[in-house]
Design an enzyme around this catalytic site. Structure first.
Site, PDB file in Angstrom:
ATOM      1  N   ASN A  28       0.834  -1.203   0.000  1.00  0.00           N
ATOM      2  CA  ASN A  28       0.000   0.000   0.000  1.00  0.00           C
ATOM      3  C   ASN A  28       0.871   1.257   0.000  1.00  0.00           C
ATOM      4  O   ASN A  28       0.595   2.219  -0.723  1.00  0.00           O
ATOM      5  CB  ASN A  28      -0.908   0.032   1.228  1.00  0.00           C
ATOM      6  CG  ASN A  28      -2.023  -0.995   1.169  1.00  0.00           C
ATOM      7  OD1 ASN A  28      -2.309  -1.566   0.119  1.00  0.00           O
ATOM      8  ND2 ASN A  28      -2.647  -1.233   2.305  1.00  0.00           N
ATOM      9  N   LYS A 215       0.716   8.510  15.981  1.00  0.00           N
ATOM     10  CA  LYS A 215      -0.664   8.636  15.506  1.00  0.00           C
ATOM     11  C   LYS A 215      -1.584   8.380  16.696  1.00  0.00           C
ATOM     12  O   LYS A 215      -1.573   7.298  17.277  1.00  0.00           O
ATOM     13  CB  LYS A 215      -0.919   7.636  14.375  1.00  0.00           C
ATOM     14  CG  LYS A 215      -0.111   7.933  13.131  1.00  0.00           C
ATOM     15  CD  LYS A 215      -0.263   6.869  12.068  1.00  0.00           C
ATOM     16  CE  LYS A 215       0.515   5.607  12.396  1.00  0.00           C
ATOM     17  NZ  LYS A 215       0.443   4.594  11.315  1.00  0.00           N
ATOM     18  N   ALA A 245      -5.989   3.783   6.080  1.00  0.00           N
ATOM     19  CA  ALA A 245      -5.649   5.164   6.431  1.00  0.00           C
ATOM     20  C   ALA A 245      -4.212   5.285   6.919  1.00  0.00           C
ATOM     21  O   ALA A 245      -3.498   6.243   6.580  1.00  0.00           O
ATOM     22  CB  ALA A 245      -6.612   5.687   7.494  1.00  0.00           C
ATOM     23  N   ASP A 247      -1.549   3.393   6.243  1.00  0.00           N
ATOM     24  CA  ASP A 247      -0.580   3.243   5.152  1.00  0.00           C
ATOM     25  C   ASP A 247      -0.594   4.472   4.254  1.00  0.00           C
ATOM     26  O   ASP A 247       0.451   4.905   3.761  1.00  0.00           O
ATOM     27  CB  ASP A 247      -0.907   1.995   4.325  1.00  0.00           C
ATOM     28  CG  ASP A 247      -0.844   0.723   5.155  1.00  0.00           C
ATOM     29  OD1 ASP A 247      -0.046   0.672   6.102  1.00  0.00           O
ATOM     30  OD2 ASP A 247      -1.606  -0.215   4.847  1.00  0.00           O
ATOM     31  N   ASP A 283      -8.164  -0.511  -0.011  1.00  0.00           N
ATOM     32  CA  ASP A 283      -7.019   0.121   0.638  1.00  0.00           C
ATOM     33  C   ASP A 283      -6.355   1.190  -0.217  1.00  0.00           C
ATOM     34  O   ASP A 283      -5.721   2.105   0.311  1.00  0.00           O
ATOM     35  CB  ASP A 283      -5.974  -0.941   0.986  1.00  0.00           C
ATOM     36  CG  ASP A 283      -6.452  -1.914   2.045  1.00  0.00           C
ATOM     37  OD1 ASP A 283      -7.657  -2.224   2.064  1.00  0.00           O
ATOM     38  OD2 ASP A 283      -5.632  -2.373   2.843  1.00  0.00           O
TER      39      ASP A 283
END
Length: 309
Positions: A28, A215, A245, A247, A283
């Site tokens: 991704n 995060k 989100a 990645d 994704d």
């Protein structure tokens, strides 16, 4: 892995129609960076089966170099089944045991695959697949050092791959081998048995890391360096599918770093790319080009800067 995504809103156990796509933390990020204009290479393993052919074909279509990907003649390509819903937990079923990826070993990593690389991005998922995959990850980091490439690391903790103790033992040491760490606050706490901010401070003072990006649960992100920190709030967008989100955030942030942008701008671009991805299913559907990212960021910020020191 090959991703089979159930029709939107339908629980996995009731779904009849599925859409084929590709998923995987590192792939991704590679696809995201490629769409943003960077030269990327994916190092991994798929089976000699239609699923493996589909994975490699889709990565090539995104501009990702797969010339160093391995094709296992005996083991199958990993498979992921999941559903999609904006307001409830996503049901994810992994089929990786015995897969080609799980058979990854140090001998599959060719040193020339790192030649000319500026950055190696790895996740904690790969070393958790098997003991040989963990050895291969260590070997890859060693080769990156020899090639002069920086190492970016995202734990990407998946509890279905092992318990907390196993994650801490297998993946925890990689935190100190990375030049750049992107991790959820819960992941840092699981891997270090410390609060996220304490863990970040320890890594900056005791490891190789020069930047830790945390995060947080409220979807904000804080970049911490030795002496400064910046926080980026999430952009308010309609949510279609939250998977991918993290990645996307990594791809957006790494793009900024590779282009030499200051931390506030790199964080803003990371949040922007993540915001675009969660508005689309699968994704990688929402991963933008550089031009699309810039247009979206201007729209999100009104041409200003939403980053707060």
């Amino acid at each position: 892995m090959l991703l089979m995504l159930a029709e939107p809103g339908v629980p996995l156990d009731r779904a009849v129609h599925f859409r084929r796509s590709v998923a995987g933390a590192e792939s991704n990020v590679a696809a995201g960076l490629a769409r943003l204009g960077h030269r990327t290479r994916w190092i991994g393993r798929v089976g000699a089966d239609p699923a493996g052919e589909a994975v490699l074909r889709e990565l090539r279509a995104d501009g990702v170099d797969v010339s160093y990907a391995d094709v296992d003649q005996d083991a199958p390509t990993g498979l992921l089944l999941r559903d999609s819903h904006p307001r409830r937990a996503i049901d994810v079923q992994y089929y990786r045991a015995g897969s080609a990826a799980a058979h990854l070993a140090p001998e599959h990593i060719r040193p020339e695959a790192l030649e000319g690389a500026r950055l190696l991005h790895v996740s904690g998922i790969t070393p958790m697949l098997s003991p040989t995959a963990a050895e291969a990850t260590t070997r890859l980091v060693e080769l990156a050092r020899e090639a002069g490439a920086a190492v970016s690391f995202d734990p990407n903790v998946r509890r279905k791959l092992g318990g907390a103790a196993q994650w801490a033992q297998t993946v925890g040491p990689l935190l100190r081998e990375a030049d750049l760490v992107l991790a959820g606050e819960d992941e840092l706490e699981l891997l270090t048995a410390m609060t996220a901010d304490k863990a970040a401070a320890e890594l900056l003072h005791g490891g190789r890391a020069r930047t830790i990006v945390i995060k947080r649960a409220d979807r904000s992100a804080t970049a911490v360096t030795d002496g400064a920190q910046w926080t980026q709030q999430p952009f308010d967008v309609p949510l279609a599918d939250p998977v991918g989100a993290g990645d996307a955030f990594a791809a957006g942030y790494l793009s900024g770093r590779l282009r030499g942008l200051p931390e506030p701008r790199a964080l803003a671009e990371a949040a922007c790319v993540a915001a675009l991805v969660v508005q689309a299913p699968a994704d990688t559907d929402g991963l933008p080009t550089a031009a699309a990212r810039d247009r979206a960021l201007a729209a999100f910020t009104g041409g200003g800067d939403s980053v707060h020191r």
